[in-house]
Design an enzyme around this catalytic site. Structure first.
Site, PDB file in Angstrom:
ATOM      1  CD  GLU A  26      -1.923  -2.313   1.439  1.00 47.21           C
ATOM      2  OE1 GLU A  26      -0.777  -2.614   1.879  1.00 47.21           O
ATOM      3  OE2 GLU A  26      -2.835  -3.141   1.325  1.00 47.21           O
TER       4      GLU A  26
ATOM      5  CG  HIS B 122      -8.529  -7.289   8.656  1.00 43.17           C
ATOM      6  ND1 HIS B 122      -7.392  -7.460   9.384  1.00 43.17           N
ATOM      7  CD2 HIS B 122      -8.275  -7.840   7.436  1.00 43.17           C
ATOM      8  CE1 HIS B 122      -6.488  -8.079   8.648  1.00 43.17           C
ATOM      9  NE2 HIS B 122      -6.990  -8.315   7.468  1.00 43.17           N
TER      10      HIS B 122
END
Lengths: 394, 344
Positions: free
Chosen positions: B80, B149
């Site tokens: 990312e 998450h």
């Protein structure tokens, strides 16, 4: 720190008449006198500019963090001159030299550090954030290593321009609808950035997608006060980092600007032609501290002097005034001409300081401009964003 | 018209009806928005983990590789920080990247590019370079994904000036807002929810753009103003239906964008109801709900008959166990209780 831990000084410049020098300097030597004299002048400009910057900083006319480039001038000049004027460049925070080598007006650079409206970022960036769109200089970035994915993205976009768009994006100097050119982006970093994840992710992406970006490690041996081997594995062979990502790596001496160019230019040309990345361990040395506040307890004066002995400006001046002669034996640059050049540069730098000093500070309304391209109501509970004044460089 | 220049979006055009029979999923609405804009503008590309050959980890980009090819629908490695930073460079050069974060939870490892570069580039460069990237992906808890998450990043990221933050609650808005996001010259964080990707609603055939900063009145009532955004809007509507049984009617405002925040619509509703509940899937401390309540106190204090109430997720890390996760999130019971509280 002991001398054994210090970065190894590169061999002193070869004697002018040695065959080694002849082969090493083949490419740069063929350039016209004017080009080489311009390189010397640009290196000298950076040196003088940084001297004045230091002075202004000590007089508290420049604030914040300030990182000087003194000693490393050949790197910016030798690499940037191997590019086309519309190849994108991105850099870290020791960025004044690169901005100047790329053609930024010294006035805009100095005024930025003085925090004036006439600065390249209208006084909103500072020493670490020099931006110059007309010269394809995409900043000056303050976070170590963070600029390397940006450089990868610039090169990605340039490749996309060729492969997908088929015409050039509306960037400075581009005529509407002009066919795109194959480009190479330079992403400069210091050796301290070698240990940042951002660089490794960027290199993996560049290797994976074959992106035409060259990562140039300006390896001055120290990440602030930490000698390279104390923070970086395989410091003796940084090519291991390039190999890990399937990227061609080169070690290049960064003291002799012509030798640097000779090694770097073919690499740029190959990366442009083959649209692929490269990684360069560019050996250099900074004469001054990491920033203006660095007492330099981590290295000896002797070590600094060893590098100063092969100063890139001195070497280049000696070459142009001695070794490089025309058929009649006349050197490319006379003592007088060199003297004149120095005077011209000193006047230019003095002028940049005067300009900065006499420039207005930013209008208070500028606090709220340039936050959004497309400001709209209710973006903030307290601020009313406005369109900014035109940047002086645009 | 010069190369790559597009006509300005005309927001004065009335939006098409939300009623109809063209029922499509939230994920399809997102895909339509991206595909339409990619057909119009070759500068737009989509990059992210599994967006191409896998057809999207959540099938949002299904079929797009076939239509646009691998040079515009680009599979990235799990990296990312790297690809978010690449998008910044690509946008500065003149492209219009759409970056898919499989989950906004993973954007935390890209915090430097998305918080240090994206919102500040225009300012730091003195107006020379903006950064028109759309970052989009799943935000919020609800699928028993545990603490790491389940991030609701809006509370964190809305603190930073320089980005626009969009958070739709239904397919119709998702499409119209994403199209606006792609056309906007500023960076946009577009927050979806994995729990809503299968939700179906009518999405008209004709093209439309929803302007930022305009809340939608999702339900009208007189007794209390319920302000929310994203998935919890749906919980508010459930609560409102339940409260109706007790003859309590509420205005439900779907904010649609957090920055800009349509405080004017909130104040308009408050003048009618004089009561306020803010429902926010972030943690309570320094949350969007805190911001809404603060702005209301600053600008509409006299219109409040009772103290405003906020319903946030509970102030603990996200639990895994189903029952605990339900208890952790805002839900219709908590919302209904909050409304009753404002009514005394």
């Amino acid at each position: 720190m002991t001398q054994a831990h210090a970065p190894t000084p590169a061999p002193s410049p070869a004697k002018p008449d040695s065959p080694r020098a002849a082969s090493r300097r083949r490419m740069a030597e063929q350039l016209p006198d004017a080009t080489l004299i311009k390189w010397l002048r640009d290196m000298f400009l950076i040196r003088e500019f940084e001297n004045r910057t230091a002075q202004a900083y000590q007089q508290a006319r420049i604030g914040g963090f300030c990182h000087l480039y003194t000693g490393q001038e050949a790197v910016a000049v030798g690499t940037i001159n191997a590019l086309q004027p519309d190849d994108p460049i991105v850099h870290a925070y020791r960025d004044h030299g690169h901005a100047l080598a790329r053609g930024m007006d010294p006035r805009a650079c100095m005024a930025e550090m003085f925090g004036r409206a006439s600065g390249c970022a209208k006084g909103k960036g500072g020493s670490m954030h020099m931006f110059d769109k007309p010269h394809w200089f995409f900043g000056g970035h303050g976070i170590v290593g963070a600029q390397t994915p940006l450089g990868t993205g610039l090169a990605f976009a340039a490749k996309y321009e060729c492969e997908v768009l088929g015409k050039s994006l509306p960037n400075p100097g581009v005529l509407d609808g002009q066919p795109p050119k194959k480009k190479v982006a330079l992403a400069f970093l210091g050796d301290g950035a070698l240990n940042q994840g951002a660089l490794h992710e960027a290199m993996n992406l560049a290797g994976l997608y074959s992106i035409p970006v060259i990562y140039i490690v300006e390896n001055n041996g120290y990440s602030m006060g930490t000698a390279i081997h104390r923070g970086t594995t395989m410091a003796h062979d940084l090519m291991a980092k390039a190999r890990a990502y399937g990227i061609e790596g080169r070690v290049i001496d960064g003291f002799d600007v012509m030798e640097l160019y000779d090694h770097f230019k073919p690499l740029v040309d190959a990366c442009r032609e083959e649209q692929r990345p490269a990684f360069v361990d560019l050996k250099t040395y900074r004469y001054l501290g990491h920033s203006m506040s660095d007492p330099q307890k981590y290295r000896t004066k002797d070590e600094v002097d060893q590098f100063k002995a092969k100063d890139s400006i001195d070497c280049m001046a000696a070459y142009l005034m001695g070794e490089r002669v025309d058929a009649a034996g006349k050197p490319s640059l006379s003592q007088d001409q060199f003297q004149e050049m120095q005077e011209e540069v000193r006047a230019l730098v003095r002028d940049s300081v005067e300009f900065a000093e006499n420039s207005p500070v930013p209008d208070p309304a500028e606090l709220y401009s340039d936050v959004f391209v497309n400001p709209q109501p209710n973006l903030s509970p307290t601020a009313e964003y406005v369109k900014g004044a035109r940047n002086p460089l645009l | 018209m010069p190369a790559f220049e597009l006509p300005t979006v005309d927001f004065s055009k009335p939006l098409p009806s939300r009623d109809g029979t063209r029922l499509i999923q939230f994920r399809e609405a997102l895909r339509e928005a991206m595909s339409e804009e990619m057909r119009r503008d070759p500068r737009v590309f989509l990059m992210g983990e599994e967006v191409a050959e896998y057809h999207g980890a959540y099938k949002v980009s299904q079929g797009m590789l076939e239509e646009f090819g691998p040079k515009r629908i680009i599979d990235s490695p799990i990296s990312e920080n790297g690809f978010a930073g690449m998008a910044v460079g690509a946008a500065m050069y003149g492209l219009r990247p759409i970056i898919e974060f499989m989950s906004w939870s993973f954007s935390l490892v890209a915090a430097d590019p998305i918080l240090n570069n994206v919102p500040k580039m225009l300012y730091m460069s003195g107006g020379q370079w903006g950064c028109p990237v759309v970052f989009r992906g799943n935000d919020g808890a609800g699928g028993q994904l545990g603490s790491t998450h389940s991030w609701c990043v809006e509370g964190l990221y809305a603190n930073v000036p320089g980005v626009k933050i969009v958070i739709p609650s239904n397919p119709y808005d998702a499409k119209g807002l994403l199209k606006t996001a792609i056309r906007d010259d500023d960076p946009v964080f577009f927050l979806e929810s994995e729990r809503m990707l299968g939700d179906k609603a009518h999405v008209p055939e004709e093209e439309y753009y929803i302007p930022f900063g305009q809340a939608r009145v999702a339900r009208e009532g007189d007794d209390c103003t319920l302000v929310s955004f994203g998935r919890p809007v749906n919980f508010c509507l459930e609560a409102a239906a339940e409260l109706e049984n007790d003859r309590i009617s509420v205005d439900v405002l779907d904010m649609r964008t957090i920055r800009p925040l349509d405080i004017d619509s909130i104040l308009t509703s408050l003048r009618k109801t004089n009561r306020l509940v803010v429902v926010d899937q972030c943690w309570p401390f320094a949350s969007i709900a805190s911001e809404v309540v603060t702005q209301v106190c600053e600008r509409g204090f006299d219109w409040l008959d009772t103290p405003p109430v906020r319903v946030n997720t509970e102030d603990v890390p996200t639990p895994y166990a189903k029952g605990l996760e339900y208890a952790y999130l805002p839900n219709k019971d908590k919302i209904a209780a909050a409304v009753r509280k404002t009514l005394g």
